[in-house]
Write a protein that holds these residues in place. Structure first.
Motif, PDB file in Angstrom:
ATOM      1  N   GLY A  63     -84.106  67.686 -57.988  1.00 38.21           N
ATOM      2  CA  GLY A  63     -85.431  68.079 -57.556  1.00 38.21           C
ATOM      3  C   GLY A  63     -85.390  68.553 -56.111  1.00 38.21           C
ATOM      4  N   LYS A  64     -86.571  68.771 -55.535  1.00 36.94           N
ATOM      5  CA  LYS A  64     -86.646  69.312 -54.180  1.00 36.94           C
ATOM      6  C   LYS A  64     -86.425  68.247 -53.116  1.00 36.94           C
ATOM      7  N   GLY A  65     -86.618  67.000 -53.469  1.00 35.96           N
ATOM      8  CA  GLY A  65     -86.391  65.911 -52.540  1.00 35.96           C
ATOM      9  C   GLY A  65     -87.656  65.393 -51.887  1.00 35.96           C
ATOM     10  N   THR A  66     -87.601  64.130 -51.491  1.00 37.42           N
ATOM     11  CA  THR A  66     -88.707  63.502 -50.775  1.00 37.42           C
ATOM     12  C   THR A  66     -88.110  62.657 -49.654  1.00 37.42           C
ATOM     13  N   GLN A  67     -88.734  62.718 -48.487  1.00 36.45           N
ATOM     14  CA  GLN A  67     -88.187  62.051 -47.302  1.00 36.45           C
ATOM     15  C   GLN A  67     -88.573  60.577 -47.304  1.00 36.45           C
ATOM     16  N   VAL A  68     -87.589  59.731 -47.042  1.00 33.59           N
ATOM     17  CA  VAL A  68     -87.817  58.301 -46.836  1.00 33.59           C
ATOM     18  C   VAL A  68     -87.298  57.970 -45.440  1.00 33.59           C
ATOM     19  N   THR A  69     -88.179  57.421 -44.611  1.00 31.48           N
ATOM     20  CA  THR A  69     -87.807  57.054 -43.252  1.00 31.48           C
ATOM     21  C   THR A  69     -88.129  55.586 -43.030  1.00 31.48           C
ATOM     22  N   VAL A  70     -87.114  54.837 -42.596  1.00 35.79           N
ATOM     23  CA  VAL A  70     -87.285  53.409 -42.346  1.00 35.79           C
ATOM     24  C   VAL A  70     -87.081  53.162 -40.854  1.00 35.79           C
ATOM     25  N   SER A  71     -88.117  52.682 -40.197  1.00 36.05           N
ATOM     26  CA  SER A  71     -88.033  52.416 -38.773  1.00 36.05           C
ATOM     27  C   SER A  71     -87.550  50.985 -38.524  1.00 36.05           C
TER      28      SER A  71
END
Length: 112
Positions: free
Chosen positions: A103-111
């Motif tokens: 797929g196109k992708g989805t961003q996951v950001t963990v601070s």
């Protein structure tokens, strides 16, 4: 042609949870293919995170075992990735795959 609709990425603090969903555009494709998730962090190679076969057999990367759970939602023709105890090193673009078509992708950001 495979159509994958990804959702559920975002920003979360370390220790938090996110749920990714990927809906296949075709019931026939969903019911006949392995699906799962890859991820790619900046400067790193894309790696398999988890996948599930049509029979329900699951595979996980060692780094996510015990924290992530993959499942199939047959009513929605979707694969779900429940991510718990997220850590900064889980930060990446997550790509749904259906038989290795991405797929196109989805961003996951963990601070921290």
């Amino acid at each position: 042609q495979v159509r994958l609709v990804e959702s559920g990425g975002g920003l979360v603090q370390a220790g938090g949870s996110l749920r990714l969903s990927c809906a296949a555009g075709s019931v026939a494709l969903f019911r006949s293919n392995t699906m799962g998730w890859y991820r790619q962090a900046p400067g790193s190679q894309r790696e398999l995170v988890a996948e599930i076969t049509i029979g329900g057999t699951t595979t996980y990367a060692n780094s996510v075992k015990g924290r992530f759970t993959i499942s199939r939602d047959n009513a929605k023709n979707a694969v779900i990735l429940q991510m718990n105890s997220l850590q900064p090193e889980d930060t990446a673009v997550y790509y749904c795959h259906l038989n290795r078509v991405m797929g196109k992708g989805t961003q996951v950001t963990v601070s921290p």
